[in-house]
Scaffold this motif. Structure first.
Motif, PDB file in Angstrom:
ATOM      1  N   GLY A 159      23.508  -4.268 -10.388  1.00 25.79           N
ATOM      2  CA  GLY A 159      22.599  -4.829  -9.387  1.00 25.79           C
ATOM      3  C   GLY A 159      21.471  -3.887  -9.014  1.00 25.79           C
ATOM      4  O   GLY A 159      20.290  -4.220  -9.154  1.00 25.79           O
ATOM      5  N   CYS A 160      21.803  -2.674  -8.562  1.00 23.46           N
ATOM      6  CA  CYS A 160      20.793  -1.786  -7.995  1.00 23.46           C
ATOM      7  C   CYS A 160      20.513  -0.563  -8.873  1.00 23.46           C
ATOM      8  O   CYS A 160      19.617   0.224  -8.568  1.00 23.46           O
ATOM      9  N   GLY A 161      21.282  -0.394  -9.940  1.00 21.91           N
ATOM     10  CA  GLY A 161      21.008   0.682 -10.872  1.00 21.91           C
ATOM     11  C   GLY A 161      21.471   2.062 -10.414  1.00 21.91           C
ATOM     12  O   GLY A 161      21.251   3.053 -11.119  1.00 21.91           O
ATOM     13  N   LEU A 162      22.130   2.129  -9.266  1.00 21.75           N
ATOM     14  CA  LEU A 162      22.641   3.438  -8.820  1.00 21.75           C
ATOM     15  C   LEU A 162      23.865   3.817  -9.649  1.00 21.75           C
ATOM     16  O   LEU A 162      24.590   2.949 -10.138  1.00 21.75           O
ATOM     17  N   SER A 163      24.077   5.134  -9.786  1.00 16.35           N
ATOM     18  CA  SER A 163      25.294   5.595 -10.445  1.00 16.35           C
ATOM     19  C   SER A 163      26.419   5.617  -9.424  1.00 16.35           C
ATOM     20  O   SER A 163      26.316   6.275  -8.388  1.00 16.35           O
ATOM     21  N   GLU A 179      23.493  12.716  -2.298  1.00 16.93           N
ATOM     22  CA  GLU A 179      23.008  13.927  -1.639  1.00 16.93           C
ATOM     23  C   GLU A 179      21.959  14.642  -2.499  1.00 16.93           C
ATOM     24  O   GLU A 179      20.971  15.162  -1.989  1.00 16.93           O
ATOM     25  N   ASP A 180      22.220  14.658  -3.805  1.00 12.51           N
ATOM     26  CA  ASP A 180      21.362  15.423  -4.700  1.00 12.51           C
ATOM     27  C   ASP A 180      21.294  14.679  -6.032  1.00 12.51           C
ATOM     28  O   ASP A 180      22.285  14.639  -6.788  1.00 12.51           O
ATOM     29  N   SER A 181      20.142  14.059  -6.325  1.00 11.57           N
ATOM     30  CA  SER A 181      20.043  13.193  -7.503  1.00 11.57           C
ATOM     31  C   SER A 181      20.243  13.970  -8.811  1.00 11.57           C
ATOM     32  O   SER A 181      20.544  13.385  -9.842  1.00 11.57           O
ATOM     33  N   ALA A 182      20.093  15.283  -8.746  1.00 10.12           N
ATOM     34  CA  ALA A 182      20.273  16.094  -9.955  1.00 10.12           C
ATOM     35  C   ALA A 182      21.749  16.402 -10.199  1.00 10.12           C
ATOM     36  O   ALA A 182      22.123  16.871 -11.270  1.00 10.12           O
ATOM     37  N   ASP A 183      22.574  16.143  -9.191  1.00 14.14           N
ATOM     38  CA  ASP A 183      23.985  16.524  -9.268  1.00 14.14           C
ATOM     39  C   ASP A 183      24.801  15.353  -9.815  1.00 14.14           C
ATOM     40  O   ASP A 183      25.297  14.516  -9.063  1.00 14.14           O
TER      41      ASP A 183
END
Lengths: 317, 173
Positions: B135-139, B161-165
């Motif tokens: 739906g929203c493409g979030l991991s 918290e941290d999109s790179a993590d």
């Protein structure tokens, strides 16, 4: 476990509703009573001259009515004092202490249909079911078994208000309820409730088992409290105290008489609140709360109904 | 049906082998796509009134209809994927069945339905975590918190918290 406050009530009406059953109306000395859920009971404390009695009685008034509670008490032939006290000592104006309502016999609200089996004074919890079931407009049947020379309270009112949903069986007229015929005709989602003597509960359970009706569709409340037994001595290992438990007193009552507070709700071996650790002696288990494994371990006891099997019991209190 | 503690969460269903209920008067077997060997052997063992139904992409209406004439003294046996058997079980409970009347066999696959707590989309066929929400493409972190009413596992953004993590990919059982 917090200590539940007692509420003071005054008896405002006493009515003989069957040859052996009296109905008592209780109103609060101050404030209002709490509404309750169908099937709830209160424990009434009676300060007798020789001992204090505490008996659980089902609330039979409309659960939404907080102006008064009504209970009905059957005079028990083998009374240990409580029902005799209620019948002989309590009159209009008598003040009593009651516990707040607690409920171990609530209806299953998901049920598609309710079938109620009442035996004698076992009609009382169902009287608080009926207004709720009628409000919910869910199908139900009441099967009411009694002996008109002793019990059978409210049968005329019930027949009038429920019409063909109320089925009465007067054993003194030779009318018997065919439990298996009643149970075999029920649809999926039916729940069965029994309040009455052990024999009625067993009859419904056995029938359900034979018919393959799931056990969790069967609900019961036995109104038998503690029955007398042999006298014994209880030693409280943590306190270095010994107490005598008389033949007609329960272990819980003996502990309470010595000012030892044990949490409890039903006083009938059902709710599990009063469980105590056993450090020595054999137990005669009479409750329906502990599992068979727990009973065989001999390390716990429900003091509201169970007793020592021998002359002596040691509790880890 | 029992639950066991996994990853500190107690709601992931644990399945044990299913037996015929000898007390039951009627036995309904519902399988998704294929009758499993386990179901077939219980069905063959059953000598009383019985019925078997196999569904491919059953609609809710179909499932509700299949339960319509189910008697009070009956037992329901379910085989298929976890989302399917719990979907049928949910209809069965709505129809008034007690828990012990519903016997579920170990799911035929470990694929999960994943409920996204951000957009409420249910993503199907989830086998590893983190997993990208349809739906929203979030991991989403795939938890072992199972909602019986929705037959899906709870998922939340794994790197809020941290999109790179981004934690390493792991298979879910």
């Amino acid at each position: 476990m917090s200590v539940i406050d007692q509420m003071s009530v005054v008896v405002t009406a006493v009515k003989q509703v069957a040859p052996m059953i009296k109905e008592f109306t209780l109103e609060p000395l101050e404030g209002q009573l709490t509404p309750f859920s169908p099937g709830a009971h209160v424990v009434v404390t009676m300060a007798g001259t020789e001992s204090t009695y505490r008996n659980a009685y089902s609330l039979m008034s409309d659960p939404q009515d907080n102006s008064q509670y009504r209970i009905a008490v059957r005079l028990q032939e083998t009374s240990r004092g409580g029902s005799v006290y209620m019948h002989q000592q309590v009159e209009v104006g008598t003040q009593l202490k009651i516990s707040p309502p607690s409920n171990l016999f609530a209806p299953q609200w998901m049920a598609k249909k309710h079938v109620l089996f009442a035996g004698g004074v076992g009609i009382t919890p169902f009287l608080s079911y009926l207004p709720a079931l009628q409000r919910q407009q869910v199908p139900f049947e009441l099967h009411y078994m009694y002996r008109s020379q002793q019990t059978g309270a409210y049968r005329i009112e019930l027949t009038e208000s429920l019409a063909d949903r109320c089925h009465c069986y007067d054993a003194d007229q030779g009318n018997r309820c065919d439990v298996s015929a009643v149970m075999s005709a029920q649809p999926l989602g039916t729940h069965f409730y029994i309040c009455g003597p052990e024999s009625l509960i067993e009859a419904v359970q056995t029938t359900a088992d034979e018919m393959g009706i799931p056990p969790s569709a069967i609900h019961w409340e036995a109104f038998a409290g503690a029955k007398p037994g042999q006298p014994f001595v209880v030693e409280l290992s943590g306190r270095g105290v010994e107490l005598d438990v008389a033949a007609d007193s329960s272990l819980l009552e003996a502990l309470e008489a010595a000012d030892i507070k044990i949490p409890n709700l039903c006083r009938a071996g059902v709710c599990g609140q009063c469980v105590c650790d056993v450090a020595g002696g054999e137990v005669e288990h009479r409750d329906s709360y502990l599992s068979d494994t727990e009973k065989q371990s001999g390390r716990v006891i429900m003091p509201c109904v169970s007793r020592a099997a021998g002359e002596r019991l040691v509790l880890d209190i | 049906m029992q639950t066991e503690q996994l990853n500190g969460v107690v709601s992931k269903p644990a399945y044990s082998s299913v037996e015929l209920n000898p007390k039951s008067r009627f036995h309904l077997f519902i399988a998704e796509q294929n009758v499993t060997a386990e179901m077939q052997s219980i069905y063959d063992e059953c000598s009383s009134d019985k019925k078997i139904a196999v569904y491919n992409d059953a609609s809710d209406t179909q499932l509700i209809e299949s339960l319509a004439l189910f008697p009070l003294a009956g037992t329901l046996y379910l085989a298929g994927t976890e989302p399917f058997i719990w979907r049928v079980a949910s209809h069965a409970r709505q129809a008034g069945m007690c828990p012990e009347q519903i016997r579920m066999m170990t799911p035929v696959s470990r694929e999960r339905h994943l409920f996204c707590c951000h957009c409420y989309t249910v993503t199907e066929g989830v086998t590893y975590s983190p997993y990208v929400c349809d739906g929203c493409g979030l991991s989403l972190e795939v938890t072992d918190h199972f909602a019986r009413l929705h037959s899906a596992y709870f998922g939340y953004q794994v790197n809020a918290e941290d999109s790179a993590d981004m934690p390493a990919k792991r298979e879910v059982s």
